[in-house]
Design a protein around this motif. Structure first.
Motif, mmCIF file in Angstrom:
data_model
loop_
_atom_site.group_PDB
_atom_site.id
_atom_site.type_symbol
_atom_site.label_atom_id
_atom_site.label_comp_id
_atom_site.label_asym_id
_atom_site.label_seq_id
_atom_site.Cartn_x
_atom_site.Cartn_y
_atom_site.Cartn_z
ATOM 1 N N ASN A 9 1.253 -1.534 0.116
ATOM 2 C CA ASN A 9 0.113 -0.131 0.040
ATOM 3 C C ASN A 9 0.679 1.676 -0.068
ATOM 4 O OD1 ASN A 9 -1.548 2.036 0.469
ATOM 5 N ND2 ASN A 9 -3.402 1.347 2.363
ATOM 6 N N ILE A 10 0.939 2.001 -1.070
ATOM 7 C CA ILE A 10 1.602 3.509 -1.478
ATOM 8 C C ILE A 10 1.730 4.408 0.248
ATOM 9 C CG2 ILE A 10 -0.131 4.959 -2.345
ATOM 10 C CD1 ILE A 10 2.753 5.253 -3.844
ATOM 11 N N ASN A 11 0.659 3.657 0.953
ATOM 12 C CA ASN A 11 0.465 4.686 2.008
ATOM 13 C C ASN A 11 1.218 4.235 3.393
ATOM 14 O OD1 ASN A 11 -1.576 6.496 0.718
ATOM 15 N ND2 ASN A 11 -2.640 5.641 1.206
ATOM 16 N N THR A 12 1.621 2.832 3.396
ATOM 17 C CA THR A 12 2.504 2.477 4.552
ATOM 18 C C THR A 12 2.744 3.478 4.355
ATOM 19 O OG1 THR A 12 1.680 0.435 3.845
ATOM 20 C CG2 THR A 12 3.161 0.359 5.059
ATOM 21 N N SER A 13 3.825 3.549 5.532
ATOM 22 C CA SER A 13 5.166 4.423 5.540
ATOM 23 C C SER A 13 6.203 3.670 6.854
ATOM 24 C CB SER A 13 4.705 5.540 6.498
ATOM 25 O OG SER A 13 4.505 5.348 7.536
ATOM 26 N N SER A 14 5.812 2.833 6.474
ATOM 27 C CA SER A 14 7.129 1.746 7.646
ATOM 28 C C SER A 14 7.247 0.206 7.717
ATOM 29 C CB SER A 14 6.741 1.828 9.653
ATOM 30 O OG SER A 14 7.773 1.505 10.070
ATOM 31 N N PHE A 15 8.905 -0.025 6.988
ATOM 32 C CA PHE A 15 8.891 -1.882 7.213
ATOM 33 C C PHE A 15 9.556 -2.558 7.472
ATOM 34 C CE2 PHE A 15 7.193 0.928 3.458
ATOM 35 C CZ PHE A 15 5.506 -0.166 2.060
ATOM 36 N N THR A 16 9.572 -3.691 7.984
ATOM 37 C CA THR A 16 10.627 -4.409 7.888
ATOM 38 C C THR A 16 11.399 -5.871 7.018
ATOM 39 O OG1 THR A 16 10.132 -3.643 10.551
ATOM 40 C CG2 THR A 16 11.402 -5.774 9.944
ATOM 41 N N GLY A 17 12.126 -5.312 7.260
ATOM 42 C CA GLY A 17 12.456 -6.564 6.023
ATOM 43 C C GLY A 17 13.596 -7.339 5.855
ATOM 44 N N ILE A 18 14.251 -7.711 5.090
ATOM 45 C CA ILE A 18 15.850 -8.190 5.058
ATOM 46 C C ILE A 18 16.730 -7.173 4.065
ATOM 47 C CG2 ILE A 18 17.508 -10.207 4.232
ATOM 48 C CD1 ILE A 18 15.804 -10.964 6.826
ATOM 49 N N LEU A 19 18.586 -6.707 4.354
ATOM 50 C CA LEU A 19 18.939 -6.748 3.141
ATOM 51 C C LEU A 19 19.049 -6.622 2.186
ATOM 52 C CD1 LEU A 19 20.007 -3.049 2.933
ATOM 53 C CD2 LEU A 19 22.033 -3.649 4.310
ATOM 54 N N LEU A 20 18.995 -6.971 0.981
ATOM 55 C CA LEU A 20 20.202 -7.483 0.005
ATOM 56 C C LEU A 20 20.357 -6.868 -0.846
ATOM 57 C CD1 LEU A 20 16.464 -8.276 -2.007
ATOM 58 C CD2 LEU A 20 17.317 -9.887 -0.019
ATOM 59 N N GLU A 21 20.923 -5.780 -0.929
ATOM 60 C CA GLU A 21 21.725 -5.015 -1.591
ATOM 61 C C GLU A 21 21.903 -3.633 -0.771
ATOM 62 O OE1 GLU A 21 21.798 -4.611 -5.981
ATOM 63 O OE2 GLU A 21 21.209 -6.479 -6.259
ATOM 64 N N TYR A 22 23.545 -2.689 -0.687
ATOM 65 C CA TYR A 22 23.350 -1.760 -0.440
ATOM 66 C C TYR A 22 24.790 -1.157 -0.669
ATOM 67 C CZ TYR A 22 27.017 -2.454 3.537
ATOM 68 O OH TYR A 22 28.097 -2.913 3.816
ATOM 69 N N LYS A 23 24.583 0.616 -1.031
ATOM 70 C CA LYS A 23 25.739 1.502 -1.040
ATOM 71 C C LYS A 23 25.441 2.863 -0.588
ATOM 72 C CE LYS A 23 28.011 3.993 -5.538
ATOM 73 N NZ LYS A 23 28.573 3.568 -6.592
ATOM 74 N N ILE A 24 26.777 2.841 -0.158
ATOM 75 C CA ILE A 24 27.420 3.845 0.662
ATOM 76 C C ILE A 24 28.140 4.598 0.165
ATOM 77 C CG2 ILE A 24 27.960 5.499 2.988
ATOM 78 C CD1 ILE A 24 27.079 3.162 4.511
ATOM 79 N N ASP A 25 27.314 6.079 -0.287
ATOM 80 C CA ASP A 25 28.615 6.923 -1.583
ATOM 81 C C ASP A 25 28.058 8.337 0.000
ATOM 82 O OD1 ASP A 25 30.057 8.330 -3.311
ATOM 83 O OD2 ASP A 25 28.448 7.882 -4.876
ATOM 84 N N GLY A 26 30.090 8.727 0.012
ATOM 85 C CA GLY A 26 29.682 9.494 0.878
ATOM 86 C C GLY A 26 28.474 10.006 1.621
ATOM 87 N N ASP A 27 27.635 10.703 1.804
ATOM 88 C CA ASP A 27 26.184 11.163 2.835
ATOM 89 C C ASP A 27 25.625 9.746 2.605
ATOM 90 O OD1 ASP A 27 25.717 12.828 1.010
ATOM 91 O OD2 ASP A 27 25.158 14.273 2.799
ATOM 92 N N LYS A 28 25.805 9.584 1.129
ATOM 93 C CA LYS A 28 24.435 8.660 0.712
ATOM 94 C C LYS A 28 24.374 7.041 0.742
ATOM 95 C CE LYS A 28 21.373 8.466 -3.963
ATOM 96 N NZ LYS A 28 21.558 9.358 -5.477
ATOM 97 N N LEU A 29 23.169 6.751 1.266
ATOM 98 C CA LEU A 29 23.031 5.185 0.882
ATOM 99 C C LEU A 29 21.493 4.787 0.395
ATOM 100 C CD1 LEU A 29 23.831 2.555 3.052
ATOM 101 C CD2 LEU A 29 21.671 2.937 4.739
ATOM 102 N N THR A 30 22.253 3.997 -1.049
ATOM 103 C CA THR A 30 20.779 3.522 -1.432
ATOM 104 C C THR A 30 21.422 2.149 -1.110
ATOM 105 O OG1 THR A 30 22.519 2.838 -3.283
ATOM 106 C CG2 THR A 30 21.415 5.295 -3.547
ATOM 107 N N PHE A 31 19.844 1.249 -0.913
ATOM 108 C CA PHE A 31 19.913 0.130 -0.436
ATOM 109 C C PHE A 31 18.780 -0.538 -1.121
ATOM 110 C CE2 PHE A 31 18.123 2.524 2.553
ATOM 111 C CZ PHE A 31 16.859 1.590 2.978
ATOM 112 N N ILE A 32 18.465 -2.595 -0.776
ATOM 113 C CA ILE A 32 17.323 -2.702 -1.891
ATOM 114 C C ILE A 32 16.873 -3.511 -0.315
ATOM 115 C CG2 ILE A 32 15.788 -4.071 -3.142
ATOM 116 C CD1 ILE A 32 17.965 -3.526 -5.530
#
Length: 222
Positions: A9-32
């Motif tokens: 649901n696009i209105n949901t604001s909280s999720f709990t799950g398993i980290l599949l991928e991530y990258k930290i570039d400076g102060d930016k964290l992107t992840f799946i």
């Protein structure tokens, strides 16, 4: 089975799950993150304390994230990279602007433990971007400018993990097993290749190649 529509649901604001991928570039964290389905999140690190806290990240750990879900837009210029289609092909229907991240558990299973050790080993090399791409299929650490140049030249497919990887890995392992009985060799190779599908996040091309390899073995055996 390939997922065609979102379970969220696009209105949901909280999720709990398993980290599949991530990258930290400076102060930016992107992840799946994988909850009911995969979500691609972006978070901007605000303090050194947060930087230290997020240095504990490993694939397979459990996170809780809070923020705002949004859909990606289609490309506005024809015949250029379509980010929305790219996400859809990876069964990602929403991206998320993340406001808060909490590490719920740092425990991982044996498969993620091995994968994390492999990634940490690769990251010791200067060419880690290329190695991650060719071995794991993770383009996150590949220089974006370099990858765009390959796209412009029309040769970006060389970064795609494919049946060639399967053939090379199977051939090497088969050779290393020496004089072992052929059936046992095939079983060991297939077991390793099934684990490799996990390492590469179940890439479609790898799944097709390994399925064919298994079918060829069954055909030869029976």
């Amino acid at each position: 089975m390939y997922q065609k529509t979102s379970l969220l649901n696009i209105n949901t604001s909280s999720f709990t799950g398993i980290l599949l991928e991530y990258k930290i570039d400076g102060d930016k964290l992107t992840f799946i993150l994988k909850d009911k389905e995969k979500i691609k999140g972006t978070y901007y690190i605000k303090t050194k304390e947060e930087q230290e806290y997020l240095s504990k990240l490993d694939l397979g750990i459990t996170l809780n994230i809070k923020g705002t879900l949004k859909t990606s837009n289609n490309n506005t210029i024809p015949n250029t990279f379509n980010y929305k289609k790219y996400l859809y092909n990876n069964e990602i229907f929403y991206t998320m602007s993340v406001d808060k991240i909490n590490i719920i558990s740092i425990k991982t299973n044996i498969f993620y433990t091995i994968k994390n050790k492999l990634i940490n080993y690769i990251n010791n090399y200067k060419s880690k971007g290329y190695l991650q791409t060719f071995i794991i299929g993770n383009k996150n650490y590949l220089n974006e400018g370099v990858y765009e140049q390959y796209q412009e030249l029309g040769v970006s497919h060389i970064f795609a993990i494919s049946g060639m990887h399967v053939s090379i890995l199977a051939g090497i392992i088969f050779k290393l097993l020496g004089n072992m009985k052929e059936n046992k060799k095939y079983i060991i190779v297939i077991t390793f290749l099934l684990f490799y599908t996990f390492i590469t996040n179940f890439t479609a091309s790898i799944l097709r190649s390994i399925s064919l390899y298994i079918l060829l073995f069954i055909n030869k055996r029976f």
